[in-house]
Design a protein around this motif. Structure first.
Motif, PDB file in Angstrom:
ATOM      1  N   ASP A   5       0.832  -1.209   0.000  1.00  0.00           N
ATOM      2  CA  ASP A   5       0.000   0.000   0.000  1.00  0.00           C
ATOM      3  C   ASP A   5       0.861   1.251   0.000  1.00  0.00           C
ATOM      4  OD1 ASP A   5      -2.304  -1.457  -0.039  1.00  0.00           O
ATOM      5  OD2 ASP A   5      -2.708  -1.293   2.108  1.00  0.00           O
ATOM      6  N   LEU A   6       1.952   1.221   0.760  1.00  0.00           N
ATOM      7  CA  LEU A   6       2.851   2.371   0.806  1.00  0.00           C
ATOM      8  C   LEU A   6       3.494   2.629  -0.558  1.00  0.00           C
ATOM      9  CD1 LEU A   6       4.338   4.546   2.466  1.00  0.00           C
ATOM     10  CD2 LEU A   6       6.067   2.822   3.004  1.00  0.00           C
ATOM     11  N   LEU A   7       3.889   1.555  -1.237  1.00  0.00           N
ATOM     12  CA  LEU A   7       4.544   1.699  -2.537  1.00  0.00           C
ATOM     13  C   LEU A   7       3.578   2.155  -3.623  1.00  0.00           C
ATOM     14  CD1 LEU A   7       6.863  -1.463  -2.565  1.00  0.00           C
ATOM     15  CD2 LEU A   7       7.539   0.920  -2.214  1.00  0.00           C
ATOM     16  N   LEU A   8       2.369   1.546  -3.649  1.00  0.00           N
ATOM     17  CA  LEU A   8       1.421   1.811  -4.731  1.00  0.00           C
ATOM     18  C   LEU A   8       0.649   3.105  -4.545  1.00  0.00           C
ATOM     19  CD1 LEU A   8      -0.052  -1.769  -5.313  1.00  0.00           C
ATOM     20  CD2 LEU A   8       1.584  -0.543  -6.754  1.00  0.00           C
ATOM     21  N   TRP A   9       0.256   3.406  -3.320  1.00  0.00           N
ATOM     22  CA  TRP A   9      -0.679   4.515  -3.112  1.00  0.00           C
ATOM     23  C   TRP A   9      -0.059   5.745  -2.480  1.00  0.00           C
ATOM     24  CZ3 TRP A   9      -3.383   2.371  -6.363  1.00  0.00           C
ATOM     25  CH2 TRP A   9      -3.781   1.034  -6.297  1.00  0.00           C
ATOM     26  N   VAL A  10       1.248   5.672  -2.160  1.00  0.00           N
ATOM     27  CA  VAL A  10       1.946   6.850  -1.633  1.00  0.00           C
ATOM     28  C   VAL A  10       3.202   7.126  -2.467  1.00  0.00           C
ATOM     29  CG1 VAL A  10       3.087   7.911   0.354  1.00  0.00           C
ATOM     30  CG2 VAL A  10       1.090   6.435   0.702  1.00  0.00           C
ATOM     31  N   ALA A  11       4.117   6.131  -2.529  1.00  0.00           N
ATOM     32  CA  ALA A  11       5.384   6.345  -3.225  1.00  0.00           C
ATOM     33  C   ALA A  11       5.185   6.552  -4.725  1.00  0.00           C
ATOM     34  CB  ALA A  11       6.313   5.155  -2.972  1.00  0.00           C
ATOM     35  N   LEU A  12       4.432   5.665  -5.371  1.00  0.00           N
ATOM     36  CA  LEU A  12       4.244   5.777  -6.822  1.00  0.00           C
ATOM     37  C   LEU A  12       3.646   7.109  -7.248  1.00  0.00           C
ATOM     38  CD1 LEU A  12       4.299   4.601  -9.672  1.00  0.00           C
ATOM     39  CD2 LEU A  12       2.116   3.472  -9.182  1.00  0.00           C
ATOM     40  N   PRO A  13       2.566   7.580  -6.615  1.00  0.00           N
ATOM     41  CA  PRO A  13       2.014   8.878  -7.039  1.00  0.00           C
ATOM     42  C   PRO A  13       2.987  10.036  -6.882  1.00  0.00           C
ATOM     43  CG  PRO A  13       0.416   7.672  -5.721  1.00  0.00           C
ATOM     44  CD  PRO A  13       1.702   6.918  -5.611  1.00  0.00           C
ATOM     45  N   TYR A  14       3.686  10.097  -5.755  1.00  0.00           N
ATOM     46  CA  TYR A  14       4.591  11.220  -5.537  1.00  0.00           C
ATOM     47  C   TYR A  14       5.823  11.137  -6.439  1.00  0.00           C
ATOM     48  CZ  TYR A  14       1.867  12.713  -1.482  1.00  0.00           C
ATOM     49  OH  TYR A  14       0.868  13.172  -0.667  1.00  0.00           O
ATOM     50  N   VAL A  15       6.342   9.933  -6.669  1.00  0.00           N
ATOM     51  CA  VAL A  15       7.472   9.781  -7.578  1.00  0.00           C
ATOM     52  C   VAL A  15       7.053  10.157  -8.999  1.00  0.00           C
ATOM     53  CG1 VAL A  15       9.000   8.092  -8.683  1.00  0.00           C
ATOM     54  CG2 VAL A  15       8.669   8.040  -6.201  1.00  0.00           C
ATOM     55  N   ALA A  16       5.877   9.669  -9.428  1.00  0.00           N
ATOM     56  CA  ALA A  16       5.393   9.982 -10.774  1.00  0.00           C
ATOM     57  C   ALA A  16       5.176  11.484 -10.951  1.00  0.00           C
ATOM     58  CB  ALA A  16       4.099   9.217 -11.043  1.00  0.00           C
ATOM     59  N   ALA A  17       4.583  12.134  -9.950  1.00  0.00           N
ATOM     60  CA  ALA A  17       4.342  13.574 -10.041  1.00  0.00           C
ATOM     61  C   ALA A  17       5.652  14.353 -10.084  1.00  0.00           C
ATOM     62  CB  ALA A  17       3.491  14.027  -8.854  1.00  0.00           C
ATOM     63  N   THR A  18       6.641  13.917  -9.299  1.00  0.00           N
ATOM     64  CA  THR A  18       7.941  14.595  -9.285  1.00  0.00           C
ATOM     65  C   THR A  18       8.652  14.438 -10.625  1.00  0.00           C
ATOM     66  OG1 THR A  18       8.161  14.189  -6.902  1.00  0.00           O
ATOM     67  CG2 THR A  18      10.172  14.738  -8.132  1.00  0.00           C
ATOM     68  N   VAL A  19       8.674  13.207 -11.151  1.00  0.00           N
ATOM     69  CA  VAL A  19       9.306  12.969 -12.452  1.00  0.00           C
ATOM     70  C   VAL A  19       8.570  13.739 -13.543  1.00  0.00           C
ATOM     71  CG1 VAL A  19       9.790  11.204 -14.192  1.00  0.00           C
ATOM     72  CG2 VAL A  19      10.213  10.726 -11.774  1.00  0.00           C
ATOM     73  N   PHE A  20       7.254  13.831 -13.433  1.00  0.00           N
ATOM     74  CA  PHE A  20       6.451  14.555 -14.418  1.00  0.00           C
ATOM     75  C   PHE A  20       6.892  16.019 -14.496  1.00  0.00           C
ATOM     76  CE2 PHE A  20       2.711  17.042 -15.633  1.00  0.00           C
ATOM     77  CZ  PHE A  20       2.275  16.365 -16.763  1.00  0.00           C
ATOM     78  N   VAL A  21       7.046  16.656 -13.344  1.00  0.00           N
ATOM     79  CA  VAL A  21       7.415  18.077 -13.316  1.00  0.00           C
ATOM     80  C   VAL A  21       8.880  18.271 -13.694  1.00  0.00           C
ATOM     81  CG1 VAL A  21       7.644  20.119 -11.858  1.00  0.00           C
ATOM     82  CG2 VAL A  21       5.645  18.628 -11.610  1.00  0.00           C
ATOM     83  N   VAL A  22       9.771  17.556 -13.023  1.00  0.00           N
ATOM     84  CA  VAL A  22      11.207  17.708 -13.269  1.00  0.00           C
ATOM     85  C   VAL A  22      11.563  17.255 -14.681  1.00  0.00           C
ATOM     86  CG1 VAL A  22      13.516  17.003 -12.528  1.00  0.00           C
ATOM     87  CG2 VAL A  22      11.738  17.450 -10.821  1.00  0.00           C
ATOM     88  N   GLY A  23      10.936  16.180 -15.135  1.00  0.00           N
ATOM     89  CA  GLY A  23      11.218  15.672 -16.472  1.00  0.00           C
ATOM     90  C   GLY A  23      10.855  16.668 -17.559  1.00  0.00           C
ATOM     91  N   HIS A  24       9.730  17.360 -17.396  1.00  0.00           N
ATOM     92  CA  HIS A  24       9.346  18.366 -18.378  1.00  0.00           C
ATOM     93  C   HIS A  24      10.332  19.536 -18.387  1.00  0.00           C
ATOM     94  CE1 HIS A  24       5.348  16.423 -18.724  1.00  0.00           C
ATOM     95  NE2 HIS A  24       5.322  17.032 -19.887  1.00  0.00           N
ATOM     96  N   ILE A  25      10.739  19.963 -17.192  1.00  0.00           N
ATOM     97  CA  ILE A  25      11.694  21.069 -17.112  1.00  0.00           C
ATOM     98  C   ILE A  25      13.014  20.674 -17.758  1.00  0.00           C
ATOM     99  CG2 ILE A  25      13.041  22.512 -15.538  1.00  0.00           C
ATOM    100  CD1 ILE A  25      10.706  22.332 -13.561  1.00  0.00           C
ATOM    101  N   TRP A  26      13.503  19.478 -17.457  1.00  0.00           N
ATOM    102  CA  TRP A  26      14.772  19.009 -18.022  1.00  0.00           C
ATOM    103  C   TRP A  26      14.681  18.909 -19.542  1.00  0.00           C
ATOM    104  CZ3 TRP A  26      15.835  14.819 -21.077  1.00  0.00           C
ATOM    105  CH2 TRP A  26      17.200  14.555 -21.302  1.00  0.00           C
TER     106      TRP A  26
END
Length: 240
Positions: A5-26
């Motif tokens: 639950d921690l990996l799927l419903w907490v870690a995955l969303p925040y990692v995906a959102a971070t990569v989404f923002v940083v990845g676009h900037i990069w």
């Protein structure tokens, strides 16, 4: 809270959102040349026109439905005079239409890309992965909309999935709410985050390049650098 639950419903969303923002900037800073839809219109346009129209209209309808269903609490729609029964009818009807439009467009795009040799050559592994994730999202979404809500008696995802998602925005996600949702809703959510994770590194970045200045920009003129026209080859011969 269990580790899955921690990996799927907490870690995955925040990692995906971070990569989404940083990845676009990069990518915008280091790969502006690749910031494009990599359009294949010049290779084949007859089938592309209908496919793109269906896919984009359906996708925008799906996106609007998710914003309304997940970000807007049931208390707000009730306060506006929309009962839960009427909301359910509108949601199922609009969701089904949106899914059919998006599915038809995606199928036409996939068939065109697979059957047209010149277009197929331009397809990358990232493109294939994007198509796969979009197809999985569409299938799970249609199963949830038609199977669960229309044929299966209905499921109130606004009492489980929606509060968990809004909890992510306030940094207090309720993992118990989402972990108790039907499997198809959980799969739909996971695939959605994977697509967000991949977004900055795919042709999907063109979604942010809205050509707002296109109708008013100056026309592009092409002129030769030469002041005089080239001499035809037959006139360049000289006597020995």
């Amino acid at each position: 809270m269990s580790r899955p639950d921690l990996l799927l419903w907490v870690a995955l969303p925040y990692v995906a959102a971070t990569v989404f923002v940083v990845g676009h900037i990069w990518r915008y800073r280091h790969d502006q040349v690749g910031w494009t839809a990599r359009s294949t219109q010049l290779l084949e346009r007859r089938r592309l026109r209908a496919a793109v129209l269906l896919f984009h209209v359906g996708f925008l309808m799906v996106l609007g439905g998710h914003v309304l269903g997940i970000l807007v609490p049931a208390s707000v729609t009730s306060a506006l005079g929309l009962s839960e029964h009427h909301y359910h009818q509108v949601s199922v009807t609009a969701g089904t239409i949106a899914g059919v439009l998006m599915g038809a467009g995606l199928l036409l795009l996939a068939v065109r890309r697979g059957t047209h040799a010149a277009v197929r050559v331009t397809t990358t592994n990232v493109d294939r992965l994007v198509y796969l994730l979009l197809a999985l999202m569409l299938i799970t979404g249609m199963v949830a909309t038609v199977g669960k809500n229309l044929l299966g008696g209905g499921y109130d995802y606004r009492a489980t999935v929606a509060p968990w998602f809004r909890g992510l925005l306030t940094l207090h996600p309720d993992t118990a709410a989402i972990s108790g949702a039907p499997l198809v809703y959980r799969l739909h959510t996971i695939v959605g985050w994977l697509l967000i994770l991949l977004w900055p590194f795919s042709r999907l970045v063109h979604a942010w390049s809205v050509p707002l200045s296109y109708p008013v920009r100056s026309a592009i003129l092409y002129r030769s650098r030469r002041r005089t026209p080239l001499v035809p080859a037959r006139d360049m011969t000289t006597a020995p």
